[in-house]
Design a protein around this motif. Structure first.
Motif: not given
Length: 160
Positions: A25-39, A113-122
């Protein structure tokens, strides 16, 4: 579209590849930040009971990273290179320093995915089926699931 609320981890039967997917329940930008911001990354990565210390972090195309996960006196080092950091995608190498010859090439996609949801695929490509299967037996699933549960709590609390 089917929602993935727990991490799905699959081993490709024809390639030494591990694929994972999970919805947040996050935007792609939020997940990107969680993976790139070291803190932020240090707060959620890995299993419960471990603390993460960032040694070096340069989250840009051509950059590199290193962190140490610790539990008591035991420390486990990891390092890699960011090959591409772009909107919606990260391509990086990943090495557990306890197995320095086992370098994986990882690609992460952040699918809106829309509606503030993102699928993380790895996807993690390793050098052999034996190496892939050793990763799967290592407890990786516990670390992934507990780490993503921490990330979900951080998102819900507004920390990301």
């Amino acid at each position: 579209m089917h929602k993935i609320t727990e991490t799905v981890i699959e081993a490709d039967p024809k390639l030494p590849v591990i694929r994972m997917a999970r919805d947040f329940a996050a935007t792609p930008e939020q997940l990107m930040r969680a993976h790139t911001d070291p803190e932020l990354f240090a707060k959620w990565v890995g299993p419960d009971g471990l603390t993460t210390r960032i040694e070096h972090w340069d989250a840009r195309s051509g950059g590199s990273w290193r962190y140490v996960a610790a539990q008591g006196d035991a420390e486990f080092g990891f390092h890699g290179s960011f090959h591409e950091v772009a909107p919606g995608r990260i391509v990086q190498t990943f090495t557990f320093e306890g197995e320095p010859e086992g370098v994986a090439l990882e690609t992460l996609w952040f699918d809106d995915l829309g509606d503030g949801r993102t699928r993380l695929r790895a996807q993690s490509l390793v050098d052999s089926f034996e190496g892939r299967d050793a990763w799967l037996r290592s407890g990786m699933e516990t670390g992934v699931n507990e780490g993503y549960a921490k990330l979900e709590r951080m998102i819900a609390d507004g920390a990301v």
